[in-house]
Motif scaffolding. Sequence first.
Motif, PDB file in Angstrom:
ATOM      1  N   ALA A  70      -7.430   7.052  -7.866  1.00 42.85           N
ATOM      2  CA  ALA A  70      -6.272   6.164  -7.840  1.00 42.85           C
ATOM      3  C   ALA A  70      -6.093   5.536  -6.459  1.00 42.85           C
TER       4      ALA A  70
ATOM      5  N   GLU B 209      -8.870  -0.937  -3.127  1.00 43.60           N
ATOM      6  CA  GLU B 209      -9.714  -2.072  -3.514  1.00 43.60           C
ATOM      7  C   GLU B 209      -8.875  -3.245  -3.997  1.00 43.60           C
ATOM      8  N   ALA B 210      -7.814  -2.960  -4.768  1.00 42.31           N
ATOM      9  CA  ALA B 210      -6.939  -4.034  -5.234  1.00 42.31           C
ATOM     10  C   ALA B 210      -6.241  -4.709  -4.058  1.00 42.31           C
TER      11      ALA B 210
ATOM     12  N   GLY C  79       2.389   1.763  -3.281  1.00 40.69           N
ATOM     13  CA  GLY C  79       1.373   2.207  -4.221  1.00 40.69           C
ATOM     14  C   GLY C  79       1.071   3.686  -4.094  1.00 40.69           C
TER      15      GLY C  79
ATOM     16  N   ILE D  72       1.527   6.605  -6.972  1.00 40.15           N
ATOM     17  CA  ILE D  72       0.461   7.523  -7.389  1.00 40.15           C
ATOM     18  C   ILE D  72       0.968   8.965  -7.387  1.00 40.15           C
TER      19      ILE D  72
ATOM     20  N   ASP E  40      -8.779   2.890  -6.063  1.00 39.73           N
ATOM     21  CA  ASP E  40      -8.439   1.706  -6.856  1.00 39.73           C
ATOM     22  C   ASP E  40      -7.345   0.889  -6.176  1.00 39.73           C
ATOM     23  N   LEU E  41      -6.349   1.576  -5.643  1.00 38.80           N
ATOM     24  CA  LEU E  41      -5.261   0.894  -4.932  1.00 38.80           C
ATOM     25  C   LEU E  41      -5.792   0.130  -3.727  1.00 38.80           C
TER      26      LEU E  41
ATOM     27  N   THR F 253      -0.668  -2.321 -10.351  1.00 37.98           N
ATOM     28  CA  THR F 253      -1.361  -1.567 -11.405  1.00 37.98           C
ATOM     29  C   THR F 253      -2.677  -0.967 -10.926  1.00 37.98           C
ATOM     30  N   ARG F 254      -3.077  -1.320  -9.698  1.00 37.74           N
ATOM     31  CA  ARG F 254      -4.314  -0.835  -9.081  1.00 37.74           C
ATOM     32  C   ARG F 254      -5.541  -1.277  -9.883  1.00 37.74           C
ATOM     33  N   LYS F 255      -5.495  -2.487 -10.416  1.00 31.25           N
ATOM     34  CA  LYS F 255      -6.606  -2.977 -11.234  1.00 31.25           C
ATOM     35  C   LYS F 255      -7.133  -4.300 -10.699  1.00 31.25           C
TER      36      LYS F 255
ATOM     37  N   LEU G   5       0.829  -1.204   0.000  1.00 27.39           N
ATOM     38  CA  LEU G   5       0.000   0.000   0.000  1.00 27.39           C
ATOM     39  C   LEU G   5       0.864   1.253   0.000  1.00 27.39           C
TER      40      LEU G   5
ATOM     41  N   VAL H 115      -2.123  -5.067  -7.151  1.00 27.24           N
ATOM     42  CA  VAL H 115      -1.881  -3.854  -6.376  1.00 27.24           C
ATOM     43  C   VAL H 115      -0.957  -2.906  -7.133  1.00 27.24           C
TER      44      VAL H 115
END
Length: 477
Positions: free
Chosen positions: A400, A406-407, A19, A23, A403-404, A469-471, A16, A467
């Motif tokens: 962003a 949630e991934a 990430g 960002i 998204d991070l 790519t945050r997808k 995290l 994580v």
Amino acid sequence: MPSNLVVRVKASSPALQQGLEQIAKELALPGEFPAEVVEAAKGAAAAVVLPELDRTDIPFLTIDPAGSMDLDQALHIERAGDGFRVHYAIADVAAFVHPGDPIDVEANRRGETLYGAGTRIPLHPAELSEDAASLLPDQVRPALLWTLDLAADGALTKVHVERAKVRSTARWSYVDAQRAIDGGTGGDVLALLQVVGELRTQQEIARGGVSLPLPEQEVDELDGGLQLAFREQLPAEQWNAQISLLTGMGAATLMVGAKVGMLRTLPPPDPRDVARLRRVAKGLRISWPADVDYPAFIRSLDPKVSQHQAMVVACTRLLRGSGYAAFDGELPEQTRHSAIAAEYAHVTAPLRRLGDRYAGEVCVAICAGTPVPDWVAAALPGLPKTLQDSARRASAYERAVLDLVEAAVLADRVGDRFDGVVTSVKEDDPTTGVVVLGEVGVEAPVTAASALPLGEDVQVTLASADVATRKVAFTLS
């Protein structure tokens, strides 16, 4: 996402943290303030000149999240005949920041304070935003003092703003204020905050407006994994927000009457977005009768229910198209804010939003019967673009971060199945769309071997949660 959605990360996951750093690099977020800006802020704090008008006799109080230091607003409410008088002191940033100085140039570059994942990238240096310009308790401060008179039913009858020196006498957190109001120990001002806040809510309902009680989303560690949860908004937060809305509407009334200023605008929602939100409600197992419009539906949501909080976040889609309209001599074609169902201006958060400083100056000039300052008039035409650019960056940042998060929350659940509803399908590729998952309150891409069943209950499998790519991606089971 609007710029007041907050995600707080309580977990210490290295992925995290990496990430979040990525960002910041991708979006080229502002870092530390340049040395010349900090020095200018220190100098401005030392040289500030207080207004002649002394209203330190008014026992103001502030209500903010616990630990906040950038206090834009201080409040006092009293009964006035059959109605009420609201005094609302707003930090006078223009007393410290002058056109073209290093602080002003940097603030125009930043546009607004950015929030995300428990971090804060401020608009102004801490020497001002958390000290000299902040309405901290027991400190005499320069302020724009709004006086708002209300009828017995909460309708605004008179508005005026002028410069004054003020002093806050108490600092409340939302939690402590709510506890004091509930227990009857908060004193007259907090008691009247509830009364006026509820009256203003009824005014909002009557004019067809709607407030989105956006929750804070919190990420915490649980049994070795990550959990995403929502923190509900307290009633005291909503009542306090009504005072801010009231002031913004009063400011808009002044500007429209004088045909000069800058409004916050929002066109009516696209019916396709409303239809899509009905499918999201179905996916979250929330009843939305066909004969109930979206303002009434949003008011029916229970902030104590996590699915309802997720629904409120999804409803921010209806805020798409919000903007700013600056004018001088002729009103713009779009003046109303459809969610507020009235004309509205941002004036109550100058420590955190660039435009509020300019809009506040316009209103002071209107009430004083003097011309709008040249530096404000010169900046007005270009301000909407500056503010829109900063709003897009804030939205990209918050999206962003979400998204991070949630991934990261789903990273250890690849291969698991979830119940959901397909809420949208691409027109040019019906095998690709979006699914909403009621269990975790997540919207994500979904694919299938054949056309996705729009609006129908489905079961999907988590195909990936990256994580880096945050997808996240799902396939139809």
